[in-house]
Design a protein around this motif. Structure first.
Motif, PDB file in Angstrom:
ATOM      1  N   LEU A 535       0.809  -1.231   0.000  1.00 15.73           N
ATOM      2  CA  LEU A 535       0.000   0.000   0.000  1.00 15.73           C
ATOM      3  C   LEU A 535       0.834   1.269   0.000  1.00 15.73           C
ATOM      4  O   LEU A 535       0.338   2.339  -0.306  1.00 15.73           O
ATOM      5  CB  LEU A 535      -0.897   0.038   1.242  1.00 15.73           C
ATOM      6  N   GLY A 536       2.071   1.184   0.393  1.00 17.30           N
ATOM      7  CA  GLY A 536       2.897   2.393   0.464  1.00 17.30           C
ATOM      8  C   GLY A 536       3.868   2.278   1.619  1.00 17.30           C
ATOM      9  O   GLY A 536       4.139   1.185   2.110  1.00 17.30           O
ATOM     10  N   ARG A 537       4.360   3.426   2.040  1.00 22.47           N
ATOM     11  CA  ARG A 537       5.389   3.430   3.077  1.00 22.47           C
ATOM     12  C   ARG A 537       5.030   4.475   4.148  1.00 22.47           C
ATOM     13  O   ARG A 537       4.514   5.541   3.811  1.00 22.47           O
ATOM     14  CB  ARG A 537       6.721   3.809   2.425  1.00 22.47           C
ATOM     15  N   VAL A 538       5.277   4.136   5.391  1.00 25.21           N
ATOM     16  CA  VAL A 538       5.066   5.104   6.474  1.00 25.21           C
ATOM     17  C   VAL A 538       6.361   5.214   7.276  1.00 25.21           C
ATOM     18  O   VAL A 538       7.251   4.373   7.136  1.00 25.21           O
ATOM     19  CB  VAL A 538       3.927   4.655   7.429  1.00 25.21           C
ATOM     20  N   ASP A 539       6.437   6.261   8.096  1.00 23.64           N
ATOM     21  CA  ASP A 539       7.595   6.370   8.990  1.00 23.64           C
ATOM     22  C   ASP A 539       7.317   5.472  10.189  1.00 23.64           C
ATOM     23  O   ASP A 539       6.479   5.796  11.038  1.00 23.64           O
ATOM     24  CB  ASP A 539       7.796   7.824   9.423  1.00 23.64           C
ATOM     25  N   VAL A 540       7.999   4.349  10.224  1.00 27.35           N
ATOM     26  CA  VAL A 540       7.659   3.343  11.228  1.00 27.35           C
ATOM     27  C   VAL A 540       7.903   3.860  12.650  1.00 27.35           C
ATOM     28  O   VAL A 540       7.153   3.526  13.585  1.00 27.35           O
ATOM     29  CB  VAL A 540       8.397   2.011  10.936  1.00 27.35           C
ATOM     30  N   ALA A 541       8.911   4.726  12.823  1.00 27.52           N
ATOM     31  CA  ALA A 541       9.179   5.275  14.163  1.00 27.52           C
ATOM     32  C   ALA A 541       7.991   6.106  14.633  1.00 27.52           C
ATOM     33  O   ALA A 541       7.580   6.048  15.798  1.00 27.52           O
ATOM     34  CB  ALA A 541      10.444   6.123  14.147  1.00 27.52           C
ATOM     35  N   ASP A 542       7.414   6.855  13.709  1.00 29.39           N
ATOM     36  CA  ASP A 542       6.292   7.713  14.066  1.00 29.39           C
ATOM     37  C   ASP A 542       5.056   6.885  14.431  1.00 29.39           C
ATOM     38  O   ASP A 542       4.352   7.188  15.394  1.00 29.39           O
ATOM     39  CB  ASP A 542       5.975   8.634  12.879  1.00 29.39           C
ATOM     40  N   VAL A 543       4.820   5.845  13.652  1.00 35.77           N
ATOM     41  CA  VAL A 543       3.637   5.011  13.909  1.00 35.77           C
ATOM     42  C   VAL A 543       3.790   4.284  15.241  1.00 35.77           C
ATOM     43  O   VAL A 543       2.870   4.225  16.057  1.00 35.77           O
ATOM     44  CB  VAL A 543       3.426   3.996  12.763  1.00 35.77           C
ATOM     45  N   ARG A 544       4.991   3.774  15.474  1.00 37.26           N
ATOM     46  CA  ARG A 544       5.206   3.051  16.736  1.00 37.26           C
ATOM     47  C   ARG A 544       5.142   4.008  17.926  1.00 37.26           C
ATOM     48  O   ARG A 544       4.703   3.639  19.012  1.00 37.26           O
ATOM     49  CB  ARG A 544       6.556   2.330  16.718  1.00 37.26           C
ATOM     50  N   ALA A 545       5.607   5.241  17.707  1.00 38.29           N
ATOM     51  CA  ALA A 545       5.541   6.233  18.792  1.00 38.29           C
ATOM     52  C   ALA A 545       4.083   6.503  19.151  1.00 38.29           C
ATOM     53  O   ALA A 545       3.720   6.583  20.328  1.00 38.29           O
ATOM     54  CB  ALA A 545       6.229   7.526  18.364  1.00 38.29           C
ATOM     55  N   ARG A 546       3.246   6.610  18.138  1.00 40.07           N
ATOM     56  CA  ARG A 546       1.821   6.868  18.373  1.00 40.07           C
ATOM     57  C   ARG A 546       1.197   5.712  19.157  1.00 40.07           C
ATOM     58  O   ARG A 546       0.473   5.907  20.131  1.00 40.07           O
ATOM     59  CB  ARG A 546       1.139   7.011  17.007  1.00 40.07           C
ATOM     60  N   GLN A 547       1.533   4.509  18.722  1.00 39.90           N
ATOM     61  CA  GLN A 547       0.976   3.330  19.375  1.00 39.90           C
ATOM     62  C   GLN A 547       1.462   3.228  20.835  1.00 39.90           C
ATOM     63  O   GLN A 547       0.675   2.980  21.751  1.00 39.90           O
ATOM     64  CB  GLN A 547       1.403   2.089  18.584  1.00 39.90           C
ATOM     65  N   ALA A 548       2.766   3.457  21.029  1.00 41.16           N
ATOM     66  CA  ALA A 548       3.322   3.354  22.384  1.00 41.16           C
ATOM     67  C   ALA A 548       2.745   4.439  23.287  1.00 41.16           C
ATOM     68  O   ALA A 548       2.479   4.216  24.473  1.00 41.16           O
ATOM     69  CB  ALA A 548       4.841   3.470  22.328  1.00 41.16           C
ATOM     70  N   LEU A 549       2.544   5.613  22.721  1.00 38.87           N
ATOM     71  CA  LEU A 549       1.966   6.711  23.501  1.00 38.87           C
ATOM     72  C   LEU A 549       0.561   6.330  23.978  1.00 38.87           C
ATOM     73  O   LEU A 549       0.199   6.535  25.140  1.00 38.87           O
ATOM     74  CB  LEU A 549       1.907   7.964  22.622  1.00 38.87           C
ATOM     75  N   LEU A 550      -0.210   5.743  23.071  1.00 42.03           N
ATOM     76  CA  LEU A 550      -1.582   5.382  23.432  1.00 42.03           C
ATOM     77  C   LEU A 550      -1.598   4.250  24.468  1.00 42.03           C
ATOM     78  O   LEU A 550      -2.402   4.267  25.401  1.00 42.03           O
ATOM     79  CB  LEU A 550      -2.365   4.986  22.175  1.00 42.03           C
ATOM     80  N   TRP A 551      -0.702   3.288  24.323  1.00 40.52           N
ATOM     81  CA  TRP A 551      -0.653   2.231  25.337  1.00 40.52           C
ATOM     82  C   TRP A 551      -0.191   2.779  26.681  1.00 40.52           C
ATOM     83  O   TRP A 551      -0.633   2.333  27.737  1.00 40.52           O
ATOM     84  CB  TRP A 551       0.229   1.061  24.882  1.00 40.52           C
ATOM     85  N   SER A 552       0.693   3.760  26.643  1.00 40.66           N
ATOM     86  CA  SER A 552       1.117   4.387  27.910  1.00 40.66           C
ATOM     87  C   SER A 552      -0.071   5.062  28.577  1.00 40.66           C
ATOM     88  O   SER A 552      -0.236   4.993  29.800  1.00 40.66           O
ATOM     89  CB  SER A 552       2.204   5.438  27.670  1.00 40.66           C
ATOM     90  N   ALA A 553      -0.897   5.715  27.765  1.00 44.19           N
ATOM     91  CA  ALA A 553      -2.087   6.384  28.317  1.00 44.19           C
ATOM     92  C   ALA A 553      -3.018   5.353  28.947  1.00 44.19           C
ATOM     93  O   ALA A 553      -3.548   5.562  30.047  1.00 44.19           O
ATOM     94  CB  ALA A 553      -2.813   7.148  27.214  1.00 44.19           C
ATOM     95  N   ALA A 554      -3.200   4.225  28.253  1.00 44.75           N
ATOM     96  CA  ALA A 554      -4.080   3.178  28.784  1.00 44.75           C
ATOM     97  C   ALA A 554      -3.530   2.655  30.114  1.00 44.75           C
ATOM     98  O   ALA A 554      -4.277   2.462  31.087  1.00 44.75           O
ATOM     99  CB  ALA A 554      -4.198   2.042  27.771  1.00 44.75           C
ATOM    100  N   LEU A 555      -2.218   2.445  30.149  1.00 44.88           N
ATOM    101  CA  LEU A 555      -1.591   1.966  31.390  1.00 44.88           C
ATOM    102  C   LEU A 555      -1.758   2.993  32.509  1.00 44.88           C
ATOM    103  O   LEU A 555      -2.071   2.637  33.649  1.00 44.88           O
ATOM    104  CB  LEU A 555      -0.105   1.685  31.147  1.00 44.88           C
ATOM    105  N   CYS A 556      -1.556   4.269  32.177  1.00 40.55           N
ATOM    106  CA  CYS A 556      -1.703   5.319  33.203  1.00 40.55           C
ATOM    107  C   CYS A 556      -3.119   5.307  33.766  1.00 40.55           C
ATOM    108  O   CYS A 556      -3.325   5.449  34.978  1.00 40.55           O
ATOM    109  CB  CYS A 556      -1.400   6.700  32.617  1.00 40.55           C
ATOM    110  N   GLY A 557      -4.096   5.157  32.877  1.00 42.28           N
ATOM    111  CA  GLY A 557      -5.481   5.103  33.339  1.00 42.28           C
ATOM    112  C   GLY A 557      -5.692   3.928  34.278  1.00 42.28           C
ATOM    113  O   GLY A 557      -6.290   4.065  35.356  1.00 42.28           O
ATOM    114  N   ALA A 558      -5.180   2.764  33.886  1.00 41.70           N
ATOM    115  CA  ALA A 558      -5.369   1.568  34.721  1.00 41.70           C
ATOM    116  C   ALA A 558      -4.616   1.700  36.051  1.00 41.70           C
ATOM    117  O   ALA A 558      -5.063   1.185  37.079  1.00 41.70           O
ATOM    118  CB  ALA A 558      -4.912   0.325  33.965  1.00 41.70           C
ATOM    119  N   LEU A 559      -3.482   2.401  36.036  1.00 43.11           N
ATOM    120  CA  LEU A 559      -2.756   2.639  37.298  1.00 43.11           C
ATOM    121  C   LEU A 559      -3.610   3.495  38.229  1.00 43.11           C
ATOM    122  O   LEU A 559      -3.718   3.222  39.426  1.00 43.11           O
ATOM    123  CB  LEU A 559      -1.417   3.341  37.017  1.00 43.11           C
TER     124      LEU A 559
END
Ligand SMILES: Cc1cc2nc3c(=O)[nH]c(=O)nc-3n(C[C@H](O)[C@H](O)[C@H](O)COP(=O)(O)OP(=O)(O)OC[C@H]3O[C@@H](n4cnc5c(N)ncnc54)[C@H](O)[C@@H]3O)c2cc1C
Length: 711
Positions: A535-559
């Motif tokens: 389909l194309g190319r994305v900046d993998v660092a940026d996508v993973r950063a977004r994903q990790a940020l969101l999981w961090s938010a989920a973890l913070c909420g659960a904490l």
């Protein structure tokens, strides 16, 4: 002073670095751990003074520079980084000057502050006494009213730098009230006044930094009173925010960390990248916390809880750095970087308040708040209400509603086919779900959505019930939440190449599996990459950063959710005739949980700021997100352990709510990428970029003094 007369933070840092470089090249000092307490050179302090770097935040009328506390932190942390000889002015600059500014008379300010700014006046801190350690309010030193002032009588102990000081700050009893906290007053005493006696106390390394200080009927003029007579306790508590909340609570052992980083071959040989990465993440989170405390002081607040948290966690961190130094550098003599740090280390968790006492302060501060606090991450009430109503649905209904409401497209511009809003909004929503202990595939689906939007292929999701999930990596064995039920599985390889497989298609085999929370966590086996539709190319660092940020938010909420539930439980469950919370050990456990949640939140805020900062590179965003993920995962380890301990048997049942949080915390630690792999990524970067890049990453986004790649 006009803004144009003030240096920028980058210029301030460079000013300090130039001075350090010169002194180092002239061999005028050796960097060492704990230099702010143990390394005293008046000449060095005078050099700083001549550059306007003492009393920086104070008004110009008293010789100050009218800088902010965060500007000042740029200077103090550069000095700590260099292990510079700053003990001569440290205490006066950090807390005595601010106390005099706030509570001293005009005459006292005019008399004392310019002397501190020029490094002519050196202060010591006369709080502790033989009978008043942790119980500071038990001070017995008396100041008896006499004509024109007071007559001071008593003994102080552990008084750092008294043998070099020109003045002492003294907490003394001016009257006896009903409670011991009443009747205390703060006085400024000349060290050359008649009746002041100083005798050295050598520490276990044979070093002389603290002393015993005796006052034998010392006359103190009336103008030397700070604030109101008898109001000393309230004032001193405020002063302790300055004392506890500074970067020295985290960076005392930085010179040892520099030595450790210099041994990259040993770390690589032991495959210790992940361990190093954990240290880098803790350092970055704690340093951010110190920055936040400075910012709160700038807003005129007294961040008592935050300062106590920083000191408590900072001390634990520094103790661990010393042990890490032993493992990497091997045992050394008393003069080695490791030896110096080790011999100073018992004092870390004592001076400025013992660790256990700090935990009790954190509990007390909590007790003054509402029993149930909303997630601090909630951006607005609308989102909180939405999360609340969605949380009341079962999993399938919730997921259907999420898709129908277009929440998967949040964080993607409307003009690109998204629902608008920001990644911050999305983070608030997943944090709210975490706070309530509920699951949904929102994070993976939103990341999939953003990848498709970037490839311009949202047409692949024609129906509002369609969604895509993402599997990262170039290997053939991958994992992706909800791959079995998603309309599309996107494969994003290490180069950012995006390919698509439809569920059940021939190019990949999808097998249903779950994580420890029982959530879908499917295995994707790529059978033939050659046949995949690209389909194309994305900046993998940026996508993973977004994903990790969101999981961090989920973890913070659960904490937060785990903390609230546990606090409610120990406040109501009675044993031994009283709520569990009345037992000091239980209260200390609860306070430890709170410190972990606060640190994880700080790291998340830092990562979110990096993510939204226009000039941040994808690598920088990824680094900050990795710090947040590692910090939240570590907090989850500690929080789940304590929460189950404090709940007793009821917490292990299916009936009671605790498992809704702890199962998710256990699972989410490793969902997007195992926490250890995030740590290895940071450790690898630190070893490749060296100390300079680690340091640049700590302050990224605030200022960049030099052209250095950020970890
Ligand atoms: C290197 C160094 C420099 C210092 N410099 C100064 C200075 O310049 N000026 C100054 O005034 N003081 C200074 N101090 C003293 C410092 O503030 C005290 O050591 C500290 O307040 C603890 O008091 P204490 O040592 O008497 O311990 P104690 O109060 O006797 O306590 C001993 C231990 O008992 C436990 N404990 C005590 N109370 C509680 C409680 N309520 N809950 C749970 N556990 C508890 C803690 O584990 C504590 O460490 C310095 C100390 C050190 C180590």
């Amino acid at each position: 002073m006009s803004d144009t007369n003030r240096l920028t933070q980058a210029e301030l840092r460079n000013t300090v670095r130039d001075l350090i470089d010169r002194w180092r090249s002239e061999a005028r000092y050796q960097p060492r751990s704990d230099s702010w307490l143990r390394s005293l050179d008046v000449e060095f302090s005078k050099e700083l003074a001549s550059r306007g770097l003492i009393g920086m935040t104070w008004p110009r009328d008293y010789g100050g520079g009218e800088y902010t506390n965060t500007d000042r932190m740029a200077v103090t942390e550069e000095l700590l980084r260099a292990g510079a000889p700053v003990a001569a002015h440290w205490i006066a600059d950090r807390q005595i000057g601010p106390a005099i500014l706030r509570y001293g008379t005009q005459e006292l300010r005019e008399e004392i502050l310019p002397g501190i700014v020029s490094a002519d006046y050196l202060f010591c801190l006369g709080m502790s006494e033989p009978e008043a350690g942790s119980d500071l309010a038990a001070v017995r030193t008396t100041a008896t009213p006499v004509d024109g002032g007071w007559m001071l009588k008593g003994r102080k102990i552990w008084t750092t730098g008294a043998h070099r000081a020109s003045h002492a700050y003294v907490l003394a009893r001016t009257s006896s009230g009903e409670r011991k906290h009443q009747g205390l007053s703060e006085l400024i005493v000349d060290m050359d006044a008649e009746g002041v006696l100083v005798s050295p106390i050598l520490d276990m390394a044979g070093e002389h930094h603290f002393n015993e200080l005796v006052f034998e009927d010392v006359f103190v003029p009336r103008g030397r009173l700070l604030g109101e007579e008898g109001n000393g306790w309230r004032q001193v508590v405020e002063q302790l925010s300055f004392e506890r909340g500074g970067p020295e609570r985290v960076l005392s052992t930085y010179p040892l960390l520099v030595e450790i980083l210099g041994n990259s071959d040993v770390i690589r040989h032991r495959r210790g990248e992940d361990e190093l990465g954990e240290f880098v993440a803790r350092l970055a989170s704690l340093r951010s916390m110190a920055f936040d405390v400075a910012a709160q002081l700038d807003r005129g607040e007294a961040p008592v809880q935050e300062a106590a948290t920083l000191k408590y966690l900072g001390n634990v961190f520094e103790r661990d750095v010393v042990e890490y130094g032993r493992r990497i550098l091997g045992p050394g003599g008393q003069g080695s970087a490791y030896g110096q740090a080790l011999l100073a280390s018992p004092g870390f968790s004592l001076r400025g308040g013992a660790a256990d006492v700090l935990l009790s302060i954190i509990v007390r501060q909590e007790a003054s708040k509402d029993a149930r606090v909303a997630s601090p991450m909630a951006a607005d009430k609308e989102l909180t209400d939405l999360a609340q109503s969605l949380s009341e649905l079962n999993f399938d209904q919730r997921w259907q509603q999420i898709r129908e409401l277009g929440l998967v497209g949040i964080g993607v511009d409307e003009q690109d086919g998204g629902s608008g809003g920001t990644v911050d909004d999305l983070a608030s929503l997943v944090a709210e779900f975490g706070t309530r202990g509920v699951s949904s595939p929102l994070i993976e689906a939103s990341v999939g959505y953003s990848v498709l939007a970037e490839c311009g292929r949202l047409d692949l999701l024609p129906d509002e019930s369609d969604y895509a999930t993402v599997a990262f990596g170039s290997s053939d064995e991958l994992t992706a939440p909800c791959a079995g039920s998603a309309s599309l599985v996107l494969l994003v390889d290490d180069q950012g190449e995006v390919a698509v497989v439809g569920s059940g298609s021939g190019e990949a085999k999808i097998e249903h599996d779950t994580n420890v929370a029982g959530e879908s966590y499917d295995r994707v086996t790529v059978t033939d990459r050659g046949d995949l539709v690209r389909l194309g190319r994305v900046d993998v660092a940026d996508v993973r950063a977004r994903q990790a940020l969101l999981w961090s938010a989920a973890l913070c909420g659960a904490l937060d959710g785990t903390y609230d539930l546990t606090r409610g439980y120990v406040s109501t469950r009675e044993q031994f005739g009283a709520p569990l919370l009345k037992i000091p050990a239980v209260a200390a456990h609860l306070a430890t949980m709170k410190t972990q949640a606060l640190l994880a939140r700080t790291a998340f805020d830092r990562a979110a700021a990096a993510y939204r900062r226009a000039g941040a590179s994808p690598a920088e965003r990824l680094g900050a997100a990795a710090v947040a993920r590692i910090t939240a995962s570590a907090a989850a380890d500690e929080t789940t352990r304590i929460a189950h301990q404090l709940h007793g048997a009821i917490g292990t049942t299916a009936e009671y709510d605790l498992h809704r949080f702890t199962l998710r915390l256990w699972a989410w630690r490793d969902t997007d990428l195992p926490a250890r792999e995030w740590a290895a990524l940071l450790g690898d970067r630190a070893l490749t970029g060296g100390e300079q890049s680690v340091w640049a990453s700590l302050t990224a986004g605030e200022t960049q003094a030099a052209d250095v790649d950020v970890v």
